[in-house]
Design a protein around this motif. Sequence first.
Motif, PDB file in Angstrom:
ATOM      1  N   LEU A  19       0.701  -1.133   0.073  1.00  0.00           N
ATOM      2  CA  LEU A  19      -0.056   0.023  -0.217  1.00  0.00           C
ATOM      3  C   LEU A  19       0.896   1.394  -0.124  1.00  0.00           C
ATOM      4  N   VAL A  20       1.858   1.322   0.621  1.00  0.00           N
ATOM      5  CA  VAL A  20       2.625   2.587   0.907  1.00  0.00           C
ATOM      6  C   VAL A  20       3.505   2.707  -0.586  1.00  0.00           C
ATOM      7  N   GLU A  21       4.008   1.590  -1.147  1.00  0.00           N
ATOM      8  CA  GLU A  21       4.549   1.736  -2.393  1.00  0.00           C
ATOM      9  C   GLU A  21       3.663   2.181  -3.353  1.00  0.00           C
ATOM     10  N   VAL A  22       2.356   1.702  -3.569  1.00  0.00           N
ATOM     11  CA  VAL A  22       1.378   2.284  -4.415  1.00  0.00           C
ATOM     12  C   VAL A  22       0.966   3.446  -4.328  1.00  0.00           C
ATOM     13  N   PHE A  23       0.963   4.117  -2.980  1.00  0.00           N
ATOM     14  CA  PHE A  23       0.696   5.545  -2.710  1.00  0.00           C
ATOM     15  C   PHE A  23       1.745   6.460  -3.070  1.00  0.00           C
ATOM     16  N   SER A  24       2.980   5.960  -2.805  1.00  0.00           N
ATOM     17  CA  SER A  24       4.276   6.617  -3.021  1.00  0.00           C
ATOM     18  C   SER A  24       4.386   7.026  -4.574  1.00  0.00           C
ATOM     19  N   ASP A  25       3.717   5.844  -5.194  1.00  0.00           N
ATOM     20  CA  ASP A  25       3.969   5.996  -6.724  1.00  0.00           C
ATOM     21  C   ASP A  25       2.992   7.141  -7.212  1.00  0.00           C
ATOM     22  N   TYR A  26       2.150   7.850  -6.570  1.00  0.00           N
ATOM     23  CA  TYR A  26       1.227   8.780  -6.981  1.00  0.00           C
ATOM     24  C   TYR A  26       1.703  10.314  -6.226  1.00  0.00           C
ATOM     25  N   LEU A  62      -5.607   8.905   5.864  1.00  0.00           N
ATOM     26  CA  LEU A  62      -4.879  10.320   5.736  1.00  0.00           C
ATOM     27  C   LEU A  62      -4.452  10.254   3.977  1.00  0.00           C
ATOM     28  N   THR A  63      -4.353   9.050   3.561  1.00  0.00           N
ATOM     29  CA  THR A  63      -3.954   9.151   2.046  1.00  0.00           C
ATOM     30  C   THR A  63      -4.991   9.595   1.163  1.00  0.00           C
ATOM     31  N   LEU A  67      -5.381  12.199  -2.063  1.00  0.00           N
ATOM     32  CA  LEU A  67      -5.746  11.575  -3.325  1.00  0.00           C
ATOM     33  C   LEU A  67      -6.914  12.087  -3.914  1.00  0.00           C
ATOM     34  N   GLY A  68      -7.793  12.463  -3.027  1.00  0.00           N
ATOM     35  CA  GLY A  68      -9.493  12.402  -3.279  1.00  0.00           C
ATOM     36  C   GLY A  68      -9.825  11.068  -3.241  1.00  0.00           C
ATOM     37  N   THR A  69     -11.372  11.324  -3.154  1.00  0.00           N
ATOM     38  CA  THR A  69     -11.998   9.881  -2.893  1.00  0.00           C
ATOM     39  C   THR A  69     -12.076   8.977  -3.965  1.00  0.00           C
ATOM     40  N   SER A  70     -12.438   9.515  -5.144  1.00  0.00           N
ATOM     41  CA  SER A  70     -12.892   8.692  -6.414  1.00  0.00           C
ATOM     42  C   SER A  70     -11.335   8.157  -7.002  1.00  0.00           C
ATOM     43  N   ARG A  71     -10.289   8.987  -6.957  1.00  0.00           N
ATOM     44  CA  ARG A  71      -9.179   8.416  -7.335  1.00  0.00           C
ATOM     45  C   ARG A  71      -8.438   7.551  -6.162  1.00  0.00           C
ATOM     46  N   VAL A 178     -18.735   7.897   1.207  1.00  0.00           N
ATOM     47  CA  VAL A 178     -17.677   7.122   0.616  1.00  0.00           C
ATOM     48  C   VAL A 178     -18.142   5.886  -0.272  1.00  0.00           C
ATOM     49  N   ILE A 179     -18.874   5.171  -0.041  1.00  0.00           N
ATOM     50  CA  ILE A 179     -19.475   3.877  -0.268  1.00  0.00           C
ATOM     51  C   ILE A 179     -20.105   4.142  -1.646  1.00  0.00           C
TER      52      ILE A 179
END
Length: 341
Positions: A19-26, A62-63, A67-71, A178-179
């Motif tokens: 998860l941290v890697e994926v979020f870091s990529d953004y 926090l992430t 990044l915004g809900t949809s993204r 959110v859902i």
Amino acid sequence: MTETAFQVPVIQTRYAKILVEVFSDYGISTQTILEDAGLPSDLFSNANDFVPSESVKRLIYLTSSQLGTSRFTDLLSLAFRKRIIPQVLHQFHSYATIGEALLNINTIFSADSPGSRVQFIQEHGHSWFCRFADFEDSGKFAWSEAFAIIYIIELISLLTNSRWQPTQIKLQSTTTDVIDTFTGKPCQLFVGHDSTRVFIPSDILEMKIAIPSQVQTPKAQLIEWHTSFTDSVFEVLLPYVNEHSLTIELAAELLNYSVRTLQRKLKEEHTSFRNIRDSLILSSACELMETGHSLTYISTQLGFANISHFSRAFKRISGLSPKLYRSSIIGNIPLNEDSRS
């Protein structure tokens, strides 16, 4: 609901890393993610098998705001589909149908995510994939609920080799904001229930499990987990002792208990937070000494004001001074009763 032997809610470290890697990529700083979420700063190098679920919940919350809900929900779906769920699919091979596997879902997930509280419930002609959690009226809880639902959707999609979408979901939360972003209009949402529930229709339950071979990852080694609450607390807190002055308040926050509850549960096993903290300090200090670090470096890492404070604490816990211990492990001074002064 069946009681679980695992009392500390944890998630496998490898999933947190993904998860941290994926979020870091953004574009989000890895250091910032780890710091803000309360994950160990050495997450990618430490050897611990599990991290506290509470830190991962905070990571998600926090992430999502950055990044915004949809993204963010799209990104989370992709991470589950491509990198996380494939690591657990081998556990479904022994079941013929999806319904048969879901009847054993608690067993499947107890091996992968100790402390998870999932169950397959059939009532009034409906079948539900359920996740139980202690409710709190907060944005963090709403996102942890979304996390569970997205996981369930992606799991059923992979087991059916389709892009499956649920038609009914029951929420513990009282809002659906959110859902709504990832379920769409055909899905009915019901709020204020005792657990998070995703309706699984009978045609899905009767389907044979069809997992494309290219989706699966090699079977991971089974990780043994501790059923003793004290041992579990020790293992979960160990990565944090090298970077914090570890207080009972911080420990309780990481474990998602109140200070009073944490103290009570430790007392029931005839120990205390001070005993656990002493064991953590001793374990970490010995490991750092054995890898060649100076006593000044070790005292700083463990949150002591100076080397004298560290030396006194080490001798109180172990009966040896740090210098004597370090000398003994490199073979310069033999250990005996006379040398313990």
